[in-house]
Design a protein around this motif. Structure first.
Motif, short mmCIF file in Angstrom:
data_model
loop_
_atom_site.label_atom_id
_atom_site.label_comp_id
_atom_site.label_asym_id
_atom_site.label_seq_id
_atom_site.Cartn_x
_atom_site.Cartn_y
_atom_site.Cartn_z
N GLU A 8 27.77 48.07 36.53
CA GLU A 8 29.10 47.68 35.83
C GLU A 8 29.98 48.61 36.71
N LEU A 9 29.91 49.62 37.17
CA LEU A 9 30.20 50.11 39.16
C LEU A 9 30.70 49.24 39.99
N GLY A 10 29.80 47.97 40.05
CA GLY A 10 29.93 46.94 41.13
C GLY A 10 31.21 46.12 40.66
N THR A 11 30.81 45.38 38.99
CA THR A 11 31.43 44.63 38.42
C THR A 11 32.72 44.95 38.75
N GLY A 12 33.00 46.26 38.00
CA GLY A 12 34.18 46.98 38.34
C GLY A 12 35.13 46.84 39.32
N LEU A 13 34.41 47.18 40.98
CA LEU A 13 34.91 47.37 41.89
C LEU A 13 35.53 46.19 42.42
N PHE A 14 34.41 44.93 41.92
CA PHE A 14 34.29 43.72 42.73
C PHE A 14 35.91 43.00 41.56
N VAL A 15 35.93 43.39 40.11
CA VAL A 15 37.24 42.84 39.51
C VAL A 15 38.64 43.67 40.45
N LEU A 16 38.60 45.08 41.16
CA LEU A 16 39.55 46.17 41.56
C LEU A 16 39.85 45.61 43.02
N LEU A 17 38.95 45.06 43.26
CA LEU A 17 39.19 43.79 44.73
C LEU A 17 39.94 42.92 44.79
N GLY A 18 39.82 42.16 43.82
CA GLY A 18 40.25 40.52 43.75
C GLY A 18 41.54 41.07 42.73
N MET A 19 41.72 42.14 42.08
CA MET A 19 43.57 42.31 41.82
C MET A 19 44.08 42.67 43.36
N GLY A 20 43.56 43.62 44.47
CA GLY A 20 43.85 43.93 45.28
C GLY A 20 44.63 42.52 46.17
N ALA A 21 43.76 41.82 45.55
CA ALA A 21 43.85 40.69 47.07
C ALA A 21 44.89 39.41 46.42
N LEU A 22 45.29 39.20 45.24
CA LEU A 22 46.06 38.46 44.61
C LEU A 22 47.37 39.24 44.40
N PHE A 23 47.29 40.49 44.20
CA PHE A 23 48.99 40.77 44.72
C PHE A 23 49.11 41.07 46.37
N PHE A 24 48.31 41.04 47.17
CA PHE A 24 48.47 41.02 48.41
C PHE A 24 48.90 39.63 49.14
N LEU A 25 48.31 38.56 48.21
CA LEU A 25 48.76 37.06 48.55
C LEU A 25 50.31 37.26 47.87
N THR A 26 50.04 37.41 47.15
CA THR A 26 51.35 37.11 45.76
C THR A 26 53.29 37.76 46.67
N THR A 27 52.36 38.97 47.28
CA THR A 27 54.50 39.82 47.98
C THR A 27 53.85 39.19 49.51
N GLN A 28 53.04 38.61 49.64
CA GLN A 28 53.15 37.39 51.77
C GLN A 28 53.76 35.89 51.02
N THR A 29 53.57 35.70 49.70
CA THR A 29 53.80 34.54 50.47
C THR A 29 54.71 33.92 48.82
N THR A 30 55.24 34.72 48.96
CA THR A 30 56.64 34.38 47.75
C THR A 30 57.93 34.76 48.45
N GLY A 31 58.45 33.90 49.29
CA GLY A 31 60.02 33.91 49.08
C GLY A 31 60.42 34.96 50.57
N THR A 32 59.12 35.34 51.48
CA THR A 32 60.48 36.17 52.01
C THR A 32 60.69 34.98 53.06
#
Length: 154
Positions: A8-32
């Motif tokens: 459960e901890l590993g799955t939660g950490l994996f989901v948290l890292l995935g959401m962080g990666a999506l946030f990073f990609l969203t801020t780096q690729t949209t309209g800057t």
């Protein structure tokens, strides 16, 4: 029980890292881009067809973004679309006889205004109107024109 807790901890950490990666990609690729929107002057242009041009679409010259579209409206008297956009004050030496075209980024990308420089010694200034314009190319019209011309040859 211990193994379930670590999964459960590993799955939660994996989901948290995935959401962080999506946030990073969203801020780096949209309209800057380098266009700040401060110290600008406003220019208008009239087009027969603006396609899907939207507010905040880029205004580019030689591939460099120099401004943004601030308004697209239909003029009921002249029966065409009036596009208002701002250009960064750093680019104040654009000849007034420049032409504006509505272009598409890639085959199916978003539309933007491309400026081609003219040869006049007078420059665009706040409130200027670009006289030479080229409307958007509507892909559906091109396809239907091709299909109907191919059908008429048979």
């Amino acid at each position: 029980m211990q193994q379930t807790r670590s999964v459960e901890l590993g799955t939660g950490l994996f989901v948290l890292l995935g959401m962080g990666a999506l946030f990073f990609l969203t801020t780096q690729t949209t309209g800057t881009d380098a266009f700040s929107g401060e110290n600008t002057y406003e220019v208008t242009a009239r087009f027969e067809n603006v396609g899907s041009l939207k507010n905040r679409a880029p205004v580019a010259m030689s591939g460099v973004t120099i401004g943004r579209v601030t308004g697209v409206r239909f003029d009921p008297e002249q029966l065409n679309a009036e596009v208002t956009f701002v250009i960064d004050q750093r680019y104040s030496m654009i000849p007034e006889d420049s032409d504006a075209s509505i272009l598409t980024a890639g085959l199916l990308g978003s539309q933007y205004i491309g400026l081609q420089p003219g040869g006049s010694d007078m420059y665009l200034e706040d409130g200027s109107e670009i006289q030479f314009t080229q409307s958007a190319v509507v892909l559906e019209n091109l396809i239907s024109k091709y299909l109907f011309s191919a059908g008429s040859n048979e």
